[in-house]
Scaffold this active site. Structure first.
Site, short mmCIF file in Angstrom:
data_model
loop_
_atom_site.label_atom_id
_atom_site.label_comp_id
_atom_site.label_asym_id
_atom_site.label_seq_id
_atom_site.Cartn_x
_atom_site.Cartn_y
_atom_site.Cartn_z
N TYR A 1 -3.00 5.89 10.72
CA TYR A 1 -2.97 6.90 9.92
C TYR A 1 -3.34 8.12 10.08
CZ TYR A 1 -2.80 3.27 6.11
OH TYR A 1 -2.77 1.99 5.17
N PRO B 1 -0.73 0.74 -6.08
CA PRO B 1 -1.17 0.10 -7.38
C PRO B 1 -0.40 1.19 -8.27
CG PRO B 1 -2.94 0.96 -6.61
CD PRO B 1 -1.91 0.84 -5.47
N LEU B 2 -0.10 2.65 -7.74
CA LEU B 2 0.41 3.55 -8.85
C LEU B 2 1.75 3.71 -8.38
CD1 LEU B 2 -2.72 5.90 -9.20
CD2 LEU B 2 -2.04 4.28 -10.41
N GLY B 3 2.50 2.87 -7.65
CA GLY B 3 3.89 3.03 -7.28
C GLY B 3 4.19 4.48 -6.51
N GLY C 1 2.64 7.00 -6.76
CA GLY C 1 2.74 8.23 -7.79
C GLY C 1 3.49 8.11 -8.95
#
Length: 352
Positions: free
Chosen positions: A67, A216-218, A220
């Site tokens: 990253y 977990p939040l697609g 965004g």
């Protein structure tokens, strides 16, 4: 009902039920001309976000050596300086990179490279141990993974690593990995209200593994921030949209996923949660092994996500309503797929 902690699989390590994903705080990096980061970030705000997460009870931080081509680990290490014992740090290895050029350069699954990679991560993180060390190459064949397990066990014996895992969506391969790796303790995989993972959760149950949940939040979509007219910049991985990134196409949210978000939004927010908090509540209701790691790069994002800990899993009736709505969307999609497609409908303009 609040949810505060989880056990990190067979390691017995206690972590907060919510983690912080640190992909975004790595800043810009690329492979060739294609962006792999989330655009420019403010390192000082990233440091504040990590420290605010700790203040709010979030103890699990997930990063990777690649990253930002090493920069993400350096930022996380700086943020945890003086507070390292409050945190459980997870990082990954397997991809190679040129830190000075901020470029991804390939992959290396050899035991020798594993040794070099862990030394580099420890140095950049400014720590003497990695709590969860994860193989980042999700499609690596099982025999090649097995060839790494001896070195992983040596790293545990030497105290450099407390437990190890694999970031993959291949349930069949995880089973073999879990059986042969004594200190294998977690699988990191995609899981959200938009995309369930029943086979992987079953493997986690069978072999006492933690389920660490990326996306977990697609990426965004489940925050409510993006709509059909949204366009992501080219220096954001969602704007360049490589083929493995399903949520976005051509720098825009994919319409089929926006339809699913719209279908479940009211069910996720009916008790006063934000869409993001409802999506995290769905994951906790789905399995007691889950540790979602939504990406954050600002204090405000950390605060919104951390507030979900106090709200806890969705209630059984809320969870059932979300499932009912998703089933209706899937049925409608199947009906549409069976309809004749000639004449073709007009193609909408690419402009907002």
């Amino acid at each position: 009902m609040a949810v505060t902690t989880r056990t990190l699989g067979r390691s017995g390590i206690e972590v907060s039920a919510l983690g912080m994903g640190c992909w975004a705080i790595g800043g810009p990096w690329s492979e060739g001309g294609r962006a792999l980061g989330w655009g420019r970030v403010d390192d000082e705000e990233s440091v504040r976000a990590v420290r605010r997460a700790l203040d709010l009870g979030v103890t699990f931080f997930d990063t990777a050596d690649t990253y930002g081509a090493g920069h993400g680990e350096r930022v996380l290490g700086r943020a945890l300086a003086g507070r390292r014992d409050e945190a459980v740090v997870a990082t990954k290895w397997g991809y190679t990179f040129d830190e000075s050029a901020r470029q991804a350069t390939g992959e290396n699954a050899s035991p020798a490279y594993l040794r070099r990679a862990v030394t580099g991560s420890l140095r950049r993180l400014g720590t003497d141990r990695i709590d969860l060390y994860q193989l980042h190459l999700g499609d690596l064949p099982v025999p090649r993974v097995e060839a790494l397990l001896g070195t992983c066990e040596e790293l545990v014996a030497e105290g450099l690593v407390r437990g190890y895992g694999w970031s993959t969506d291949r349930a069949d391969r995880v089973a073999a990995f879990a059986q042969r790796g004594r200190h294998a303790t977690a699988v990191q995989h995609s899981l959200s209200v938009l995309r369930d993972a029943p086979e992987l959760l079953a493997v986690c149950d069978k072999y006492d593994l933690a389920s660490v949940n990326r996306g977990p939040l697609g990426m965004g979509l489940l925050t409510g921030k993006y709509g059909a007219g949204s366009t992501l910049p080219r220096d954001d991985v969602r704007g360049s949209a490589p083929t493995w990134l399903e949520w976005f196409r051509g720098g825009r949210p994919a319409p089929e996923w926006l339809r699913r978000v719209a279908a479940v939004r009211d069910a996720l927010t009916g008790d006063g949660r934000t869409p993001a908090q409802g999506a995290l509540g769905w994951i906790w209701a789905r399995s007691g092994r889950t540790v979602p790691i939504p990406g954050c790069r600002t204090v405000a994002q950390v605060e919104e996500n951390a507030a979900a800990l106090g709200l806890g899993p969705l209630a059984p009736d809320q969870f059932a309503e979300v499932e009912r709505r998703l089933a209706a969307v899937r049925s409608a999609a199947l009906r549409d797929a069976d309809r004749p497609h000639w004449p073709m409908p007009p193609i909408p303009s690419a402009r907002p």
